[in-house]
Design a protein around this motif. Structure first.
Motif, PDB file in Angstrom:
ATOM      1  N   MET A   1      81.566  67.951  31.626  1.00 44.48           N
ATOM      2  CA  MET A   1      80.885  69.179  32.048  1.00 44.48           C
ATOM      3  C   MET A   1      81.304  70.332  31.139  1.00 44.48           C
ATOM      4  N   LYS A   3      81.925  73.986  30.456  1.00 43.00           N
ATOM      5  CA  LYS A   3      82.233  75.154  31.292  1.00 43.00           C
ATOM      6  C   LYS A   3      82.165  76.431  30.461  1.00 43.00           C
ATOM      7  N   THR A  99      84.253  73.687  41.594  1.00 47.78           N
ATOM      8  CA  THR A  99      84.232  73.010  40.289  1.00 47.78           C
ATOM      9  C   THR A  99      84.221  71.490  40.493  1.00 47.78           C
ATOM     10  N   TYR A 102      80.800  70.265  41.529  1.00 48.91           N
ATOM     11  CA  TYR A 102      79.833  70.161  40.423  1.00 48.91           C
ATOM     12  C   TYR A 102      80.182  68.992  39.483  1.00 48.91           C
ATOM     13  N   GLU A 103      81.476  68.716  39.344  1.00 52.70           N
ATOM     14  CA  GLU A 103      81.875  67.579  38.503  1.00 52.70           C
ATOM     15  C   GLU A 103      81.405  66.267  39.122  1.00 52.70           C
ATOM     16  N   GLU A 104      81.520  66.169  40.437  1.00 53.38           N
ATOM     17  CA  GLU A 104      81.054  64.965  41.148  1.00 53.38           C
ATOM     18  C   GLU A 104      79.550  64.754  40.947  1.00 53.38           C
ATOM     19  N   LEU A 105      78.827  65.856  40.838  1.00 56.79           N
ATOM     20  CA  LEU A 105      77.370  65.774  40.651  1.00 56.79           C
ATOM     21  C   LEU A 105      76.990  65.517  39.192  1.00 56.79           C
ATOM     22  N   HIS A 106      78.005  65.398  38.311  1.00 61.24           N
ATOM     23  CA  HIS A 106      77.782  65.214  36.859  1.00 61.24           C
ATOM     24  C   HIS A 106      76.914  66.330  36.266  1.00 61.24           C
ATOM     25  N   THR A 107      77.220  67.558  36.682  1.00 56.09           N
ATOM     26  CA  THR A 107      76.498  68.731  36.173  1.00 56.09           C
ATOM     27  C   THR A 107      76.821  68.907  34.689  1.00 56.09           C
ATOM     28  N   PRO A 108      75.797  69.012  33.811  1.00 55.10           N
ATOM     29  CA  PRO A 108      76.104  69.108  32.377  1.00 55.10           C
ATOM     30  C   PRO A 108      76.708  70.455  31.965  1.00 55.10           C
TER      31      PRO A 108
END
Length: 200
Positions: A1, A3, A99, A102-108
């Motif tokens: 991700m 940031k 955070t 969002y990491e779990e959702l694989h947010t780019p």
């Protein structure tokens, strides 16, 4: 991700920049929203603020009276530090929770709108820091017309924050917002094309 830490100063146009990327569908964490969440009635954050500043900062319904608290901390650096100290851990924990979500959702790409990005050393966990920059005279002018402040009041608010000039050395990208809304839009389009699209 990937940031991105977005920083600026009062009346620099940071909200306008954030809105541009929000409208493009980029998720974000807004530390101001988090700061409001952590002082809602019944929270440990509100308890800490009342312990430090007394019940005068509460409204009759038990919610935080931001104006009363603002009047105490705006002109007093020591009180401002005390307030930041009260809430720092609560805000930090909540931002880290978000955070992880969002990491779990694989947010780019994730944008962080954190006023104390530099002062709170949040910049150390970012891949890039973006600074929305204006010179002081523009800041004063915009604050006076936007908030109906005197020059003295505007300066007091500006001086209660880290100087934008000092933030430049931390920034990977400087978004110059001294010009027109069109100038700003062109810069943001270039940043989108050059830095964001490739990551999505």
């Amino acid at each position: 991700m990937f940031k991105i830490g977005l920083t600026g100063g009062i009346a620099s146009g940071k909200s306008t920049v954030l809105t541009y990327f929000k409208d493009k569908g980029i998720p974000y964490i807004d530390a101001d929203i988090v700061a409001r969440e952590v002082v809602e009635p019944g929270t440990k954050g509100l308890e800490a603020v009342v312990d430090a500043f007394g019940t005068d900062v509460l409204r009759d319904d038990g919610t935080l009276n931001r104006e009363a608290l603002g009047a105490i901390v705006f002109h007093n650096a020591k009180k401002r530090q005390q307030l930041n100290g009260c809430l720092k851990d609560h805000i930090q924990n909540r931002i880290m929770e978000l955070t992880a979500h969002y990491e779990e959702l694989h947010t780019p790409v994730l944008l962080y709108d954190i006023p104390l990005l530099i002062e709170g050393e949040w910049y150390t966990m970012m891949d890039e820091v973006w600074l929305v920059y204006v010179n002081e005279s523009t800041q004063i002018e915009r604050l006076m017309s936007r908030n109906g402040l005197t020059e003295e009041e505007a300066l007091a608010r500006i001086n209660s924050q880290m100087c934008l000039e000092d933030k430049r050395s931390y920034a990977d990208v400087i978004i110059d917002n001294n010009g027109t809304p069109l100038n700003l839009r062109e810069q943001l389009d270039n940043i989108w094309d050059g830095r964001i699209e490739s990551v999505l």
